[in-house]
Design an enzyme around this catalytic site. Sequence first.
Site, PDB file in Angstrom:
ATOM      1  CB  CYS A 139      -0.829  -0.153   1.205  1.00  0.00           C
ATOM      2  SG  CYS A 139      -1.829   1.552   1.433  1.00  0.00           S
ATOM      3  CB  CYS A 142      -0.501   2.565   4.167  1.00  0.00           C
ATOM      4  SG  CYS A 142      -2.085   1.684   3.301  1.00  0.00           S
ATOM      5  CG  ASP A 143       3.143   1.036   4.568  1.00  0.00           C
ATOM      6  OD1 ASP A 143       2.654   1.476   5.421  1.00  0.00           O
ATOM      7  OD2 ASP A 143       3.010  -0.174   3.974  1.00  0.00           O
TER       8      ASP A 143
END
Length: 319
Positions: A139, A142-143
């Site tokens: 992701c 997200c990261d």
Amino acid sequence: MTSNGNAKQVKVLVLGSGPAGYAAALYAARAELQPVVLTGMQLGGQAALTYTIENYPGFPEGVGGAQLGELFQKQAEYFGAVTEFASASAVDLSQRPFKVESDNGDYLADSLIVGTGASPNHLGISGEVELTGRGVSYCATCDGWFFKDKKVVVVGGGDSALEEGLFITRYASSVTIIHRREEFRASPILQHRAKEHPKVNFILNTIVTEVIGTDKLESLKLKNVQTGVETLFETDGLFIFIGHTPNTQMFQGQLEMTDLGYISVNDRMETNIAGVFAAGEAADPHFRQVVTSAGMGAAAAIQATRFLEASTAPVGESK
Ligand code: NAP
């Protein structure tokens, strides 16, 4: 929603809170069926993890995935849909009302709309599981931030790989896209953007065979599939975007599916069981767009409404 013993009784139960789930909930709510949405693990589905969605109609400059998910939810709830933060764990579709077990208790549903979506595929190579969250990710939204000024590798040749790879260029010093073939599946516009981007490099005809690192990712073992030559490639991050598997395991043996696990539906989103409908990526191996998933969700709810109106229908085959 009413209570029947310990189970909550609902007219329309929607499994999943992505574009398919909330579009279904919107239509069912406007038909005054008080739908209940069980969100699943990821509120908003996969679309909510996308930084920008540029091809959902009505947003000429694009819209954030999480923002669009919130708008879907808000609109459905405005008309009376109820959101429950719960995941279904088992279903019994052998008789109506259908029984659904969840971590928020049991539900008895007069009709069920399955919008459980799909989850990212893994490469299945040594080190991948051990180093997930320590350099390996599925992701970018997200990261990506964790890779500021770092070297990142993206695996895959589809829209996700190129779109997410381009997103990571905001943070990373370089993004190397490793693809197992020469040609990309991704749309021409994304290919063009990636090829023009100064931070993006490509390694083609190559697979990753091992993820190496002790406490965190250090390097990848690569293999050129044409020459068989193996090399080591140092990197701080590995983002894997190699497609998805539908989240339909719970329905195995009850709903008809394709060999790849997509729920089989007809053009009315009906499954093999009358009163059970499926929409979005759980039932769509072809398009998998936010707009098509939302369309399928709307269609499923319209058909569920008709089904409930006519509803002395016997349990059993609908096709
Ligand atoms: P996808 O189109 O199925 O592409 C998966 C990619 O991963 C392919 O290039 C495939 O290689 C590669 N791959 C699969 N298994 C692999 C393995 N074991 N090792 C190495 N590479 C592997 O998946 P996606 O990119 O997630 O897209 C899914 C759907 O969502 C598509 O319909 C796409 O159009 C849509 N989508 C659209 C947008 C957008 O419109 N902006 C954004 C994201 C996704 P091969 O090509 O060799 O098979």
